[in-house]
Design a protein around this motif. Structure first.
Motif, PDB file in Angstrom:
ATOM      1  N   TYR A  37      -3.047  30.380 -13.321  1.00 15.98           N
ATOM      2  CA  TYR A  37      -2.804  31.286 -12.204  1.00 15.98           C
ATOM      3  C   TYR A  37      -3.138  32.719 -12.657  1.00 15.98           C
ATOM      4  O   TYR A  37      -3.188  33.017 -13.843  1.00 15.98           O
ATOM      5  CB  TYR A  37      -1.343  31.251 -11.777  1.00 15.98           C
ATOM      6  CG  TYR A  37      -0.910  30.015 -11.045  1.00 15.98           C
ATOM      7  CD1 TYR A  37      -0.507  28.874 -11.737  1.00 15.98           C
ATOM      8  CD2 TYR A  37      -0.863  29.988  -9.655  1.00 15.98           C
ATOM      9  CE1 TYR A  37      -0.089  27.740 -11.059  1.00 15.98           C
ATOM     10  CE2 TYR A  37      -0.439  28.862  -8.968  1.00 15.98           C
ATOM     11  CZ  TYR A  37      -0.048  27.748  -9.678  1.00 15.98           C
ATOM     12  OH  TYR A  37       0.362  26.632  -8.996  1.00 15.98           O
ATOM     13  N   ARG A  38      -3.286  33.576 -11.666  1.00 17.09           N
ATOM     14  CA  ARG A  38      -3.375  35.001 -11.972  1.00 17.09           C
ATOM     15  C   ARG A  38      -2.617  35.784 -10.911  1.00 17.09           C
ATOM     16  O   ARG A  38      -2.490  35.343  -9.765  1.00 17.09           O
ATOM     17  CB  ARG A  38      -4.817  35.496 -12.047  1.00 17.09           C
ATOM     18  CG  ARG A  38      -5.615  35.431 -10.766  1.00 17.09           C
ATOM     19  CD  ARG A  38      -7.060  35.836 -11.036  1.00 17.09           C
ATOM     20  NE  ARG A  38      -7.885  35.749  -9.837  1.00 17.09           N
ATOM     21  CZ  ARG A  38      -9.207  35.900  -9.838  1.00 17.09           C
ATOM     22  NH1 ARG A  38      -9.850  36.144 -10.992  1.00 17.09           N
ATOM     23  NH2 ARG A  38      -9.890  35.824  -8.723  1.00 17.09           N
ATOM     24  N   GLN A  39      -2.101  36.918 -11.346  1.00 16.91           N
ATOM     25  CA  GLN A  39      -1.386  37.779 -10.419  1.00 16.91           C
ATOM     26  C   GLN A  39      -1.774  39.224 -10.663  1.00 16.91           C
ATOM     27  O   GLN A  39      -1.557  39.756 -11.766  1.00 16.91           O
ATOM     28  CB  GLN A  39       0.121  37.605 -10.558  1.00 16.91           C
ATOM     29  CG  GLN A  39       0.904  38.386  -9.511  1.00 16.91           C
ATOM     30  CD  GLN A  39       2.235  37.759  -9.187  1.00 16.91           C
ATOM     31  OE1 GLN A  39       2.820  37.046 -10.005  1.00 16.91           O
ATOM     32  NE2 GLN A  39       2.739  38.027  -7.989  1.00 16.91           N
ATOM     33  N   GLU A  46      -2.211  33.666  -7.545  1.00 19.70           N
ATOM     34  CA  GLU A  46      -3.341  32.867  -7.088  1.00 19.70           C
ATOM     35  C   GLU A  46      -3.661  31.787  -8.112  1.00 19.70           C
ATOM     36  O   GLU A  46      -3.763  32.063  -9.310  1.00 19.70           O
ATOM     37  CB  GLU A  46      -4.567  33.785  -6.899  1.00 19.70           C
ATOM     38  CG  GLU A  46      -5.835  33.075  -6.503  1.00 19.70           C
ATOM     39  CD  GLU A  46      -7.028  34.003  -6.420  1.00 19.70           C
ATOM     40  OE1 GLU A  46      -7.828  33.861  -5.479  1.00 19.70           O
ATOM     41  OE2 GLU A  46      -7.168  34.874  -7.303  1.00 19.70           O
ATOM     42  N   LEU A  47      -3.844  30.564  -7.621  1.00 21.97           N
ATOM     43  CA  LEU A  47      -4.265  29.472  -8.486  1.00 21.97           C
ATOM     44  C   LEU A  47      -5.761  29.601  -8.718  1.00 21.97           C
ATOM     45  O   LEU A  47      -6.548  29.526  -7.775  1.00 21.97           O
ATOM     46  CB  LEU A  47      -3.935  28.126  -7.858  1.00 21.97           C
ATOM     47  CG  LEU A  47      -4.384  26.891  -8.634  1.00 21.97           C
ATOM     48  CD1 LEU A  47      -3.726  26.830 -10.001  1.00 21.97           C
ATOM     49  CD2 LEU A  47      -4.062  25.614  -7.853  1.00 21.97           C
ATOM     50  N   ASP A  89     -11.261  40.543 -11.155  1.00 23.16           N
ATOM     51  CA  ASP A  89     -10.605  39.519 -11.975  1.00 23.16           C
ATOM     52  C   ASP A  89      -9.424  40.092 -12.747  1.00 23.16           C
ATOM     53  O   ASP A  89      -8.695  39.340 -13.408  1.00 23.16           O
ATOM     54  CB  ASP A  89     -11.604  38.920 -12.967  1.00 23.16           C
ATOM     55  CG  ASP A  89     -12.719  38.159 -12.302  1.00 23.16           C
ATOM     56  OD1 ASP A  89     -13.884  38.296 -12.739  1.00 23.16           O
ATOM     57  OD2 ASP A  89     -12.446  37.424 -11.324  1.00 23.16           O
ATOM     58  N   THR A  90      -9.240  41.395 -12.675  1.00 20.92           N
ATOM     59  CA  THR A  90      -8.137  42.029 -13.381  1.00 20.92           C
ATOM     60  C   THR A  90      -6.803  41.511 -12.865  1.00 20.92           C
ATOM     61  O   THR A  90      -6.535  41.533 -11.661  1.00 20.92           O
ATOM     62  CB  THR A  90      -8.198  43.559 -13.201  1.00 20.92           C
ATOM     63  OG1 THR A  90      -9.387  44.046 -13.819  1.00 20.92           O
ATOM     64  CG2 THR A  90      -6.983  44.236 -13.811  1.00 20.92           C
ATOM     65  N   ALA A  91      -5.989  41.008 -13.782  1.00 21.04           N
ATOM     66  CA  ALA A  91      -4.695  40.418 -13.408  1.00 21.04           C
ATOM     67  C   ALA A  91      -3.980  39.961 -14.671  1.00 21.04           C
ATOM     68  O   ALA A  91      -4.567  39.925 -15.753  1.00 21.04           O
ATOM     69  CB  ALA A  91      -4.899  39.223 -12.468  1.00 21.04           C
ATOM     70  N   GLN A 111       3.703  32.814 -21.164  1.00 20.66           N
ATOM     71  CA  GLN A 111       4.301  34.136 -21.007  1.00 20.66           C
ATOM     72  C   GLN A 111       3.407  35.099 -20.237  1.00 20.66           C
ATOM     73  O   GLN A 111       3.860  36.164 -19.823  1.00 20.66           O
ATOM     74  CB  GLN A 111       4.632  34.735 -22.398  1.00 20.66           C
ATOM     75  CG  GLN A 111       3.459  35.371 -23.124  1.00 20.66           C
ATOM     76  CD  GLN A 111       2.582  34.368 -23.854  1.00 20.66           C
ATOM     77  OE1 GLN A 111       2.657  33.154 -23.637  1.00 20.66           O
ATOM     78  NE2 GLN A 111       1.748  34.893 -24.741  1.00 20.66           N
ATOM     79  N   GLY A 112       2.157  34.706 -20.039  1.00 21.77           N
ATOM     80  CA  GLY A 112       1.213  35.575 -19.326  1.00 21.77           C
ATOM     81  C   GLY A 112       0.437  36.442 -20.293  1.00 21.77           C
ATOM     82  O   GLY A 112       0.941  36.862 -21.331  1.00 21.77           O
TER      83      GLY A 112
END
Length: 119
Positions: A37-39, A46-47, A89-91, A111-112
């Motif tokens: 995912y990204r946020q 978003e998946l 794409d930055t997230a 943990q991201g």
């Protein structure tokens, strides 16, 4: 207990590449699905990519042809290869492992890791 540790984020210029890693510790049962995912700030999570065990990975349209999800089966490490990166794409990217066992789903999160694409 499964733990996921992410690495590989960073700051790159548009057009460059990064490879994210998600290393799992503990016993990984099958079937399972690894999701990335990204946020981004102010946006919904978003998946981006999903890799069900033994199946073909799927990708959100915005990354098709640029991102590739893969797995090192021997070491239980999943990768997200990101090529031709764009500012959008930055997230913060998060790996998420969903394991099915005995009729129940267990979900684990990394943990991201921050990915910043900017000139």
């Amino acid at each position: 207990q499964v733990q996921l540790v992410e690495s590989g984020g960073g700051f790159v210029q548009p057009g460059e590449s990064l490879r994210l890693s998600c290393a799992a510790s503990g016993v990984i049962f099958a079937p399972n699905t690894m999701n990335w995912y990204r946020q981004a700030p102010g946006k919904q999570r978003e998946l981006v990519a999903a890799m069900p065990s033994g199946e073909t990975p799927t990708y959100v349209d915005s990354v098709k042809g640029r991102f590739t999800i893969s797995r090192d089966n021997a070491n239980d490490i999943w990768y997200l290869q990101m090529n031709s990166l764009k500012p959008e794409d930055t997230a913060v990217y998060l790996c998420n492992l969903v394991v099915s066992r005995r009729g129940r789903l267990a979900t684990y999160w990394g943990q991201g890791t921050q990915v910043t694409v900017s000139s």
